[in-house]
Design a protein around this motif. Structure first.
Motif, mmCIF file in Angstrom:
data_model
loop_
_atom_site.group_PDB
_atom_site.id
_atom_site.type_symbol
_atom_site.label_atom_id
_atom_site.label_comp_id
_atom_site.label_asym_id
_atom_site.label_seq_id
_atom_site.Cartn_x
_atom_site.Cartn_y
_atom_site.Cartn_z
ATOM 1 N N LEU A 34 0.832 -1.195 0.000
ATOM 2 C CA LEU A 34 0.000 0.000 0.000
ATOM 3 C C LEU A 34 0.871 1.252 0.000
ATOM 4 O O LEU A 34 0.678 2.162 -0.806
ATOM 5 N N MET A 35 1.864 1.279 0.882
ATOM 6 C CA MET A 35 2.739 2.450 0.965
ATOM 7 C C MET A 35 3.555 2.622 -0.310
ATOM 8 O O MET A 35 3.647 3.714 -0.854
ATOM 9 N N GLN A 36 4.152 1.533 -0.806
ATOM 10 C CA GLN A 36 4.987 1.655 -1.994
ATOM 11 C C GLN A 36 4.168 2.039 -3.218
ATOM 12 O O GLN A 36 4.594 2.878 -4.005
ATOM 13 N N LEU A 37 3.008 1.424 -3.400
ATOM 14 C CA LEU A 37 2.213 1.749 -4.577
ATOM 15 C C LEU A 37 1.740 3.194 -4.549
ATOM 16 O O LEU A 37 1.685 3.849 -5.583
ATOM 17 N N GLY A 48 2.786 13.649 -13.890
ATOM 18 C CA GLY A 48 2.586 12.990 -15.174
ATOM 19 C C GLY A 48 3.389 11.701 -15.264
ATOM 20 O O GLY A 48 4.352 11.488 -14.529
ATOM 21 N N ARG A 49 2.964 10.843 -16.177
ATOM 22 C CA ARG A 49 3.571 9.521 -16.302
ATOM 23 C C ARG A 49 5.035 9.593 -16.722
ATOM 24 O O ARG A 49 5.866 8.851 -16.221
ATOM 25 N N GLU A 50 5.391 10.476 -17.647
ATOM 26 C CA GLU A 50 6.781 10.571 -18.107
ATOM 27 C C GLU A 50 7.716 10.936 -16.965
ATOM 28 O O GLU A 50 8.787 10.346 -16.812
ATOM 29 N N ALA A 51 7.332 11.924 -16.171
ATOM 30 C CA ALA A 51 8.180 12.341 -15.049
ATOM 31 C C ALA A 51 8.295 11.217 -14.023
ATOM 32 O O ALA A 51 9.389 10.947 -13.513
ATOM 33 N N ALA A 52 7.192 10.561 -13.726
ATOM 34 C CA ALA A 52 7.227 9.457 -12.765
ATOM 35 C C ALA A 52 8.096 8.317 -13.282
ATOM 36 O O ALA A 52 8.852 7.710 -12.513
ATOM 37 N N ASP A 53 8.027 8.063 -14.581
ATOM 38 C CA ASP A 53 8.839 6.998 -15.172
ATOM 39 C C ASP A 53 10.329 7.327 -15.152
ATOM 40 O O ASP A 53 11.153 6.433 -15.303
ATOM 41 N N MET A 117 8.035 -8.266 -3.610
ATOM 42 C CA MET A 117 7.284 -7.613 -2.542
ATOM 43 C C MET A 117 6.154 -6.718 -3.031
ATOM 44 O O MET A 117 5.203 -6.490 -2.314
ATOM 45 N N ASP A 118 6.274 -6.173 -4.245
ATOM 46 C CA ASP A 118 5.282 -5.183 -4.622
ATOM 47 C C ASP A 118 4.391 -5.536 -5.805
ATOM 48 O O ASP A 118 3.322 -4.978 -5.941
ATOM 49 N N CYS A 119 4.768 -6.469 -6.659
ATOM 50 C CA CYS A 119 3.978 -6.724 -7.870
ATOM 51 C C CYS A 119 3.324 -8.102 -7.928
ATOM 52 O O CYS A 119 2.247 -8.239 -8.494
ATOM 53 N N ARG A 127 -0.727 -0.200 -16.371
ATOM 54 C CA ARG A 127 0.348 0.556 -15.722
ATOM 55 C C ARG A 127 1.526 -0.356 -15.443
ATOM 56 O O ARG A 127 1.368 -1.481 -15.003
ATOM 57 N N ASP A 128 2.698 0.164 -15.686
ATOM 58 C CA ASP A 128 3.928 -0.549 -15.354
ATOM 59 C C ASP A 128 4.346 -0.084 -13.963
ATOM 60 O O ASP A 128 4.867 1.017 -13.804
ATOM 61 N N ILE A 129 4.066 -0.910 -12.949
ATOM 62 C CA ILE A 129 4.327 -0.491 -11.573
ATOM 63 C C ILE A 129 5.674 -0.979 -11.051
ATOM 64 O O ILE A 129 5.967 -0.832 -9.883
ATOM 65 N N CYS A 130 6.481 -1.533 -11.928
ATOM 66 C CA CYS A 130 7.775 -2.074 -11.488
ATOM 67 C C CYS A 130 8.939 -1.159 -11.836
ATOM 68 O O CYS A 130 10.086 -1.606 -11.868
ATOM 69 N N LYS A 131 8.694 0.100 -12.097
ATOM 70 C CA LYS A 131 9.768 1.035 -12.464
ATOM 71 C C LYS A 131 10.794 1.166 -11.335
ATOM 72 O O LYS A 131 11.990 1.211 -11.583
ATOM 73 N N PHE A 132 10.338 1.244 -10.098
ATOM 74 C CA PHE A 132 11.256 1.322 -8.966
ATOM 75 C C PHE A 132 12.130 0.075 -8.924
ATOM 76 O O PHE A 132 13.339 0.148 -8.750
ATOM 77 N N ASP A 133 11.514 -1.096 -9.114
ATOM 78 C CA ASP A 133 12.239 -2.370 -9.078
ATOM 79 C C ASP A 133 13.300 -2.439 -10.170
ATOM 80 O O ASP A 133 14.404 -2.941 -9.946
ATOM 81 N N GLU A 134 12.970 -1.943 -11.370
ATOM 82 C CA GLU A 134 13.936 -1.931 -12.463
ATOM 83 C C GLU A 134 15.159 -1.105 -12.067
ATOM 84 O O GLU A 134 16.305 -1.516 -12.300
ATOM 85 N N GLY A 135 14.931 0.051 -11.473
ATOM 86 C CA GLY A 135 16.038 0.890 -11.012
ATOM 87 C C GLY A 135 16.814 0.230 -9.891
ATOM 88 O O GLY A 135 18.044 0.330 -9.827
#
Length: 150
Positions: A34-37, A48-53, A117-119, A127-135
């Protein structure tokens, strides 16, 4: 480790006994998700999505570098490092790591992290919610290998 705002205070992260004397180091996964998402979606909603990505992988990269510095150390060989990564991810409950492709000369790796843990177990969305994980994975590989991966 890099100085300034990109430095993670690992010692502060580990002082669980002082900060959680009654609850200890464990927390329910759905609360962590919940917190991470929310931390992933708010930048997208605000910027915006680009900045978040761009922001989320960068944040993950900083965390992955700290993880590598503290728990993995420098790589001696690719196979040894993958075994250490797999064992450490399991020990800390991060996930089950599998290497799908590896081209160390080009610095290109494709990993699968099951039961992460998150996906894992979330419904499929657009939505691609694994951007943090990729980094995170890129940061720990870069730090351990001593060069940028892609």
């Amino acid at each position: 480790m890099e100085q300034g705002r990109r430095t993670l205070p690992w010692d502060a992260l580990e002082d669980v006994a002082a900060g959680r004397p009654h609850l200890g180091p464990m927390a329910r996964l759905e609360i962590c998700r919940l917190m991470q998402l929310r931390l992933c979606f708010v930048p997208e909603e605000q910027l915006g999505r680009e900045a978040a990505d761009r922001l989320l992988p960068e944040a993950g990269q900083v965390a992955g570098s700290a993880f590598a510095d503290r728990l993995l150390g420098p790589m001696t060989s690719l196979s040894d490092s993958v075994r250490r990564l797999q064992a450490t991810f399991r020990e800390y409950g991060v996930g089950i790591v599998r290497v799908e492709e590896a081209d160390p000369e080009q610095g290109r790796f494709v990993f699968t992290v099951e039961e992460d843990m998150d996906c894992s177990g979330l419904p499929e969305t657009d939505r691609d919610i694994c951007k943090f994980d990729e980094g995170f994975l890129a940061g720990l590989l870069e730090r351990s290998m001593g060069r940028r991966s892609r």
